[in-house]
Design a protein around this motif. Sequence first.
Motif, PDB file in Angstrom:
ATOM      1  N   GLU A   1       0.822  -1.212   0.000  1.00 35.34           N
ATOM      2  CA  GLU A   1       0.000   0.000   0.000  1.00 35.34           C
ATOM      3  C   GLU A   1       0.852   1.255   0.000  1.00 35.34           C
ATOM      4  OE1 GLU A   1      -3.210   2.486  -0.057  1.00 35.34           O
ATOM      5  OE2 GLU A   1      -3.286   0.295  -0.228  1.00 35.34           O
ATOM      6  N   GLU A   2       1.878   1.274   0.840  1.00 39.59           N
ATOM      7  CA  GLU A   2       2.664   2.497   0.973  1.00 39.59           C
ATOM      8  C   GLU A   2       3.589   2.731  -0.218  1.00 39.59           C
ATOM      9  OE1 GLU A   2       1.684   4.595   2.956  1.00 39.59           O
ATOM     10  OE2 GLU A   2       0.391   3.221   4.034  1.00 39.59           O
ATOM     11  N   ILE A   3       4.156   1.683  -0.781  1.00 36.57           N
ATOM     12  CA  ILE A   3       4.955   1.876  -1.990  1.00 36.57           C
ATOM     13  C   ILE A   3       4.059   2.378  -3.118  1.00 36.57           C
ATOM     14  CG2 ILE A   3       6.248   0.675  -3.794  1.00 36.57           C
ATOM     15  CD1 ILE A   3       7.647  -0.922  -1.660  1.00 36.57           C
ATOM     16  N   GLY A   4       2.823   1.901  -3.169  1.00 39.79           N
ATOM     17  CA  GLY A   4       1.867   2.435  -4.136  1.00 39.79           C
ATOM     18  C   GLY A   4       1.598   3.910  -3.916  1.00 39.79           C
ATOM     19  N   THR A   5       1.546   4.332  -2.653  1.00 40.43           N
ATOM     20  CA  THR A   5       1.352   5.754  -2.341  1.00 40.43           C
ATOM     21  C   THR A   5       2.499   6.583  -2.887  1.00 40.43           C
ATOM     22  OG1 THR A   5       0.100   5.275  -0.333  1.00 40.43           O
ATOM     23  CG2 THR A   5       1.157   7.432  -0.465  1.00 40.43           C
ATOM     24  N   PHE A   6       3.713   6.106  -2.721  1.00 36.81           N
ATOM     25  CA  PHE A   6       4.869   6.849  -3.220  1.00 36.81           C
ATOM     26  C   PHE A   6       4.886   6.878  -4.746  1.00 36.81           C
ATOM     27  CE2 PHE A   6       6.755   5.418   0.965  1.00 36.81           C
ATOM     28  CZ  PHE A   6       6.614   6.667   1.562  1.00 36.81           C
ATOM     29  N   GLN A   7       4.461   5.814  -5.376  1.00 38.08           N
ATOM     30  CA  GLN A   7       4.396   5.811  -6.839  1.00 38.08           C
ATOM     31  C   GLN A   7       3.385   6.833  -7.341  1.00 38.08           C
ATOM     32  OE1 GLN A   7       3.579   1.628  -7.426  1.00 38.08           O
ATOM     33  NE2 GLN A   7       5.727   1.138  -7.810  1.00 38.08           N
ATOM     34  N   ARG A   8       2.249   6.928  -6.654  1.00 42.10           N
ATOM     35  CA  ARG A   8       1.259   7.940  -7.037  1.00 42.10           C
ATOM     36  C   ARG A   8       1.796   9.353  -6.797  1.00 42.10           C
ATOM     37  NH1 ARG A   8      -1.989   3.959  -4.663  1.00 42.10           N
ATOM     38  NH2 ARG A   8      -2.047   5.019  -2.642  1.00 42.10           N
ATOM     39  N   LEU A   9       2.542   9.508  -5.720  1.00 36.86           N
ATOM     40  CA  LEU A   9       3.141  10.807  -5.426  1.00 36.86           C
ATOM     41  C   LEU A   9       4.109  11.224  -6.529  1.00 36.86           C
ATOM     42  CD1 LEU A   9       3.631  13.147  -3.391  1.00 36.86           C
ATOM     43  CD2 LEU A   9       5.395  11.714  -2.348  1.00 36.86           C
TER      44      LEU A   9
ATOM     45  N   GLN B   1       2.312  12.382  -9.574  1.00 34.83           N
ATOM     46  CA  GLN B   1       1.742  13.715  -9.417  1.00 34.83           C
ATOM     47  C   GLN B   1       2.810  14.800  -9.387  1.00 34.83           C
ATOM     48  OE1 GLN B   1      -0.921  13.891  -6.084  1.00 34.83           O
ATOM     49  NE2 GLN B   1      -1.433  16.051  -6.380  1.00 34.83           N
ATOM     50  N   PHE B   2       3.995  14.459  -8.850  1.00 34.69           N
ATOM     51  CA  PHE B   2       5.084  15.426  -8.731  1.00 34.69           C
ATOM     52  C   PHE B   2       6.364  14.805  -9.300  1.00 34.69           C
ATOM     53  CE2 PHE B   2       2.145  16.173  -5.189  1.00 34.69           C
ATOM     54  CZ  PHE B   2       1.824  17.510  -5.388  1.00 34.69           C
ATOM     55  N   PRO B   3       6.454  14.671 -10.615  1.00 34.75           N
ATOM     56  CA  PRO B   3       7.611  13.991 -11.222  1.00 34.75           C
ATOM     57  C   PRO B   3       8.934  14.702 -10.973  1.00 34.75           C
ATOM     58  CG  PRO B   3       6.256  15.069 -12.898  1.00 34.75           C
ATOM     59  CD  PRO B   3       5.475  15.125 -11.622  1.00 34.75           C
ATOM     60  N   GLU B   4       8.889  15.990 -10.642  1.00 33.93           N
ATOM     61  CA  GLU B   4      10.136  16.720 -10.385  1.00 33.93           C
ATOM     62  C   GLU B   4      10.859  16.224  -9.146  1.00 33.93           C
ATOM     63  OE1 GLU B   4       6.935  19.021  -8.161  1.00 33.93           O
ATOM     64  OE2 GLU B   4       7.113  17.949 -10.070  1.00 33.93           O
ATOM     65  N   LEU B   5      10.168  15.458  -8.302  1.00 32.10           N
ATOM     66  CA  LEU B   5      10.814  14.922  -7.105  1.00 32.10           C
ATOM     67  C   LEU B   5      12.009  14.036  -7.441  1.00 32.10           C
ATOM     68  CD1 LEU B   5       7.782  13.970  -4.836  1.00 32.10           C
ATOM     69  CD2 LEU B   5       9.699  15.410  -4.141  1.00 32.10           C
ATOM     70  N   LEU B   6      11.922  13.307  -8.540  1.00 31.12           N
ATOM     71  CA  LEU B   6      12.966  12.345  -8.872  1.00 31.12           C
ATOM     72  C   LEU B   6      14.275  12.996  -9.272  1.00 31.12           C
ATOM     73  CD1 LEU B   6      11.041   9.564 -10.833  1.00 31.12           C
ATOM     74  CD2 LEU B   6      12.362   9.263  -8.752  1.00 31.12           C
ATOM     75  N   GLY B   7      14.217  14.180  -9.855  1.00 32.77           N
ATOM     76  CA  GLY B   7      15.437  14.784 -10.363  1.00 32.77           C
ATOM     77  C   GLY B   7      16.063  13.886 -11.412  1.00 32.77           C
ATOM     78  N   GLN B   8      17.333  13.506 -11.199  1.00 28.48           N
ATOM     79  CA  GLN B   8      18.033  12.627 -12.124  1.00 28.48           C
ATOM     80  C   GLN B   8      17.926  11.147 -11.738  1.00 28.48           C
ATOM     81  OE1 GLN B   8      19.383  13.927 -14.957  1.00 28.48           O
ATOM     82  NE2 GLN B   8      18.431  15.807 -14.178  1.00 28.48           N
TER      83      GLN B   8
END
Length: 225
Positions: free
Chosen positions: A182-190, A193-200
Motif C-alpha cells: 500500500e505504501e509503496i503504491g502511495t509513493f508511486q502515485r506521489l 503527481q510530482f515527477p520533479e521529485l525524482l530529479g536525475q
Amino acid sequence: MVAMSQMSTPSPQPSAFTPMQVGPHELSVVGVVAISRTAACTRYAKDADRAPRMTARVDLLRMSAWEVASFDRVVELASTHGIDALGAAERFTDVLGDFDERLRPLDWAERLLKTYITFGLLIDFGMALSESLDDPLRSGLVHELSQDPIGTYAVAELEEVIAADQQLAARLGLWGRRVIGEEIGTFQRLLGQFPELLGQMAQEQLHSVLSQGAVSRMRGLGLRV
C-alpha cells in the motif's frame, strides 16, 4: 523505553549562507521532508492515544514532540538556502496527510508495525531524494531523517512479543506485506503527481531503495516477507 538522548541530536547547520540553485526539484524534496516531519508528529501522537501502557504513551508523546523540533530544524536549514519549507510542504498535505485512512489495524501490534513500516519507508524516501541535493542541504536533511526515533522504539516494542507468539508472527507478516504494498503504491502515485521529485534518479532505483528498506525491517523482526 526509548532512550531520550537519541531524540535530541540536532542536525548539522552550515556556518554561513551557501548560495545554491533552487528549482522545482529542490523545493519539492524539501517540501516532502518537511511534511514528513508533521505527518510523523501527528501519527506518533495518535499512536500514543492507543498505547496499551502508560510508558508507551509517554514515549510516543515524546517522539511526537521531537518531530515538531525536527520540523523546525528543517525549516531553519532550508531558510539558510533561501527555501521556504512551509510553502514547499503545502502542496503535499493531501498526499501524506493521514496514513490511517488506509488499512486500519486491528490491534496495537498491527498499529505499531504499520507505523514502523510506513514511516520507515517515508524516511527512506526522503533520504533517497535528498541525496541528489547539494551540500550542506543534502547532509543536513539526511542527518535529520536518520535521527527519527521510530525504528529503535518499534523494534524494542515488537521483537519480543513476535518471538514469543508464532501465530502473531504469521499474522503480522501478512499484515506487514499489505502495508508495504500500500505504501509503496502511495509513493508511486506521489511521483506521478510530482515527477520533479525524482530529479536525475530513475524511478526503478528509488523503488529498489524502498523495497530493500521494507524487506530489511521485516526480516529484522523475524517476519516473513
